[in-house]
Design a protein around this motif. Sequence first.
Motif, PDB file in Angstrom:
ATOM      1  N   UNK A   1       0.975  -1.326   0.045  1.00  0.00           N
ATOM      2  CA  UNK A   1      -0.030  -0.166  -0.020  1.00  0.00           C
ATOM      3  C   UNK A   1       0.811   1.080   0.043  1.00  0.00           C
ATOM      4  N   UNK A   2       1.933   1.219   0.866  1.00  0.00           N
ATOM      5  CA  UNK A   2       2.825   2.397   0.760  1.00  0.00           C
ATOM      6  C   UNK A   2       3.505   2.519  -0.518  1.00  0.00           C
TER       7      UNK A   2
ATOM      8  N   UNK B   1       3.440   5.599  -2.916  1.00  0.00           N
ATOM      9  CA  UNK B   1       4.744   6.404  -3.322  1.00  0.00           C
ATOM     10  C   UNK B   1       4.801   6.409  -4.864  1.00  0.00           C
ATOM     11  N   UNK B   2       4.394   5.358  -5.501  1.00  0.00           N
ATOM     12  CA  UNK B   2       4.344   5.597  -6.997  1.00  0.00           C
ATOM     13  C   UNK B   2       3.425   6.508  -7.518  1.00  0.00           C
ATOM     14  N   UNK B   3       2.471   6.800  -6.836  1.00  0.00           N
ATOM     15  CA  UNK B   3       1.328   7.604  -7.392  1.00  0.00           C
ATOM     16  C   UNK B   3       1.820   9.169  -7.006  1.00  0.00           C
TER      17      UNK B   3
ATOM     18  N   UNK C   1       4.583   8.892 -12.030  1.00  0.00           N
ATOM     19  CA  UNK C   1       3.308   8.892 -12.334  1.00  0.00           C
ATOM     20  C   UNK C   1       3.287   9.451 -13.754  1.00  0.00           C
ATOM     21  N   UNK C   2       3.810  10.306 -14.025  1.00  0.00           N
ATOM     22  CA  UNK C   2       4.044  10.831 -15.256  1.00  0.00           C
ATOM     23  C   UNK C   2       4.091   9.757 -16.463  1.00  0.00           C
TER      24      UNK C   2
ATOM     25  N   UNK D   1      -0.420  -3.240 -10.173  1.00  0.00           N
ATOM     26  CA  UNK D   1      -0.706  -1.712 -10.944  1.00  0.00           C
ATOM     27  C   UNK D   1      -0.797  -2.181 -12.565  1.00  0.00           C
ATOM     28  N   UNK D   2       0.083  -3.101 -12.645  1.00  0.00           N
ATOM     29  CA  UNK D   2      -0.033  -3.205 -14.407  1.00  0.00           C
ATOM     30  C   UNK D   2      -1.450  -4.325 -14.791  1.00  0.00           C
ATOM     31  N   UNK D   3      -1.857  -4.804 -13.975  1.00  0.00           N
ATOM     32  CA  UNK D   3      -3.056  -5.451 -13.975  1.00  0.00           C
ATOM     33  C   UNK D   3      -4.054  -4.759 -14.804  1.00  0.00           C
ATOM     34  N   UNK D   4      -4.079  -3.443 -13.970  1.00  0.00           N
ATOM     35  CA  UNK D   4      -5.305  -2.170 -14.657  1.00  0.00           C
ATOM     36  C   UNK D   4      -4.495  -1.917 -15.760  1.00  0.00           C
ATOM     37  N   UNK D   5      -3.384  -1.462 -16.029  1.00  0.00           N
ATOM     38  CA  UNK D   5      -2.817  -1.052 -17.349  1.00  0.00           C
ATOM     39  C   UNK D   5      -2.980  -2.102 -18.511  1.00  0.00           C
TER      40      UNK D   5
END
Lengths: 379, 386
Positions: free
Chosen positions: A8-9, A13-15, A21-22, A236-240
Amino acid sequence: MSCWRWIWLDLLSVVKDRAIALTLFGGISFYAILYPSPYLNNVPTSQALVVVDLDHSSLSRQMIRYADANPGISVTGYAATMDEARQWLVDGRASSMLVIPEDFRHKLLRGKQVTLGYGGDASYFLIYSAVVQGLTQAGLDIGHNIQLRGMLAQGMNPTKAEQSLDAISLNAVPVFNQGLGYPAYVIPGLFLLILHQTLLIGTGILGAGQWQRSGYWHQLSPLGIVLCRIGTFTLLYCFFSAFYIGWCYYLYGVGLLASLGQVLLLMLPFLLATACCGVAFSTLFHRRDLPTQVLLLSSMPILFVSGFVWPLTLIPQPLVWLSQLVPAVPGIMGMLQLNQMGADWSQVQPRWLQLWGLLLFYLPLAWWGVKRRLQQLPI
Amino acid sequence: MWQLLRREFHALQRDGWQLALISYVPLLGFLFLWWLFSAALPRQLPIAIVDEDHSSVSRELGRYLDANSVAEPIAYTDIQQAVAAMRSGEVFAVVRLPYALKRDLLTGHKPTIDLRYNGQFLLVGKLLSSQLQLTLADGLKQISRVKQLAAGVNPAQVEVRLTPVAAQSTALFNRNMNYVGFLVPPMLIALWQLVAMLSYANSLNRELREQSLADCYRLGLSRVLLAKFLFYTPLMLLHGVLLLVMMYGYIGLPIAGSLLWLIPAQLIMLIAVWLWVQAMFFVIADSARVISMCTGLFAPAFAFMGVTFPTSNMPLLAQWWRALIPSSHYIETHIAIVNHGLGLTTVLQQSTSYLGFLLLLLPAWYFAWRYGRALQPERQASGALL
């Protein structure tokens, strides 16, 4: 700290990291629109043709009309001589030329063979092939008409005449990408490569910034850090991936032959292996602006070595062996076989196992790299 | 000025990646891409041939396919196996010679030969489609020739009867359809552009990283930028020239014009790249994000060049985006000189298309001025301390 809290942390930190994020959110959504944009018209049409008509007969004009009727060609002008037509090509006013020789009609009516000249600017292969294909078709049709007329004049039965002209029919059909469109050809491989490269950049920038400072990320053992970071990025990449493979593939009309379960099964080791490779890769960097640069320069070589642009049989073997270490290479080929060409799972399995193998290969490297970086940390 | 150049040189010495970027990284990239495509002409691409007829005609056609250098026929007994091989990408096309092919030909029926080629591998598929169709047509012509002679046609007339209109197609400017000559130059130029962009961006970013931007203002920003320009332009131009010499000198790709005229074209393209990087740097002023934004702009350069897919068929938006990338302007000059054999006047004419890039000076100048103002108190403070 529990794994879930760590992940979660990590996600936070990625976001929060604007550079990551860019690249991740901005880059992925921007490239989804930008990369296919030149190819949206699918096939090259209406290529400018300049005609050198030395015959000026009814038949030569018919030939020009036939050529103009082809979707790949549009007659833009007439030149008096070949040299003038060549000048058109050099100036870029036309990309191809058609030369109809003198006595074209005369010779045909007398039962002599004539030769039409087709020329195309082969600096652009796609234009050249579109034009030559169109002109060949037009030339064949003209020849066909003449033959038919001759036979009918000799008193042959029309049906028989037709039949004797086409003694055999050649049924040539493209498969998998039936319209021979450019997006359906480029997008499946390219989008997987974008996912692969941005994932590596994301882990790279994050790692390069973190390994030399202390923070939440050091509250697990090295193996725990590696596994949890793989978890973060896979999540994260599951969504992408869902966005690219589920939605963009569909939007751009890419062939979709695999079932959902099979695609998920293939994507799982692809994402895991790439994330693991990314963690291993991130331990090499001390500066946050370097991972993007290295991956940017490697993108084109990886794309071309993956085997869907230039056939693998023509690529020198050492390069092919070397490329097998990059998760994108088996990933792209596996996805093309499974989803675009409808191969059985048994045929894709070697690539699938290779992806799991790559995960096992990069895992100790990532663990060792993270451990080494942790030890270097000033306490 | 000499001191500023030395400052750049010292900075370069301290930065390992930057050193790699201006020395061996582009060379490795060039060699890798060239080696990858070094086969130049596709040969012996595997295709499946399913002979269900087993007659003299089908074997004859098989031999014709075998004689084509592009295709390497592999015999399959069963169409299902051939389809499976096609689906896994082992073969790129399937030719099916149907049962009773010969009998149908002899009895005046119309048999159908099925040809399926892989459209997913577009480059290979299109090539095989045209090659296989030509080869099969040629093989069938021999059969028709016998048929015509048997019908009592005068041998001199047979050829005309078969093909009254013959065609001679010429691939202008790239006679043997060499893929190295077609794909490798634009690819290497795209790569070269990336290297140039990165090296210049790194050089600017270093001022941020080492917090020496204030120094730059003290030394005179325009002079520092001029020093960077004077330092990196010859270096990158050297790589560009090396690339040209490698392609047209060492590999010996055909060139119609003079290599010399490409050097000013490369110089202009480099300046356009610098202008972009400079504008991005001053507007964003964060090293990782400057690299990300420049990457976003320059990474798809190859797709937008219009060499693989023609520019005239791109949607309008894509054409506008294309105009933002310096390499798409350069590649037109490159093709005009290398393939069409044009001269310096073309370079000068086409260089006017770069004029729009000068607009990038405006945001760069404005934001640089703002930073200068923001840094001013610091300067005064440090001045007071001194």
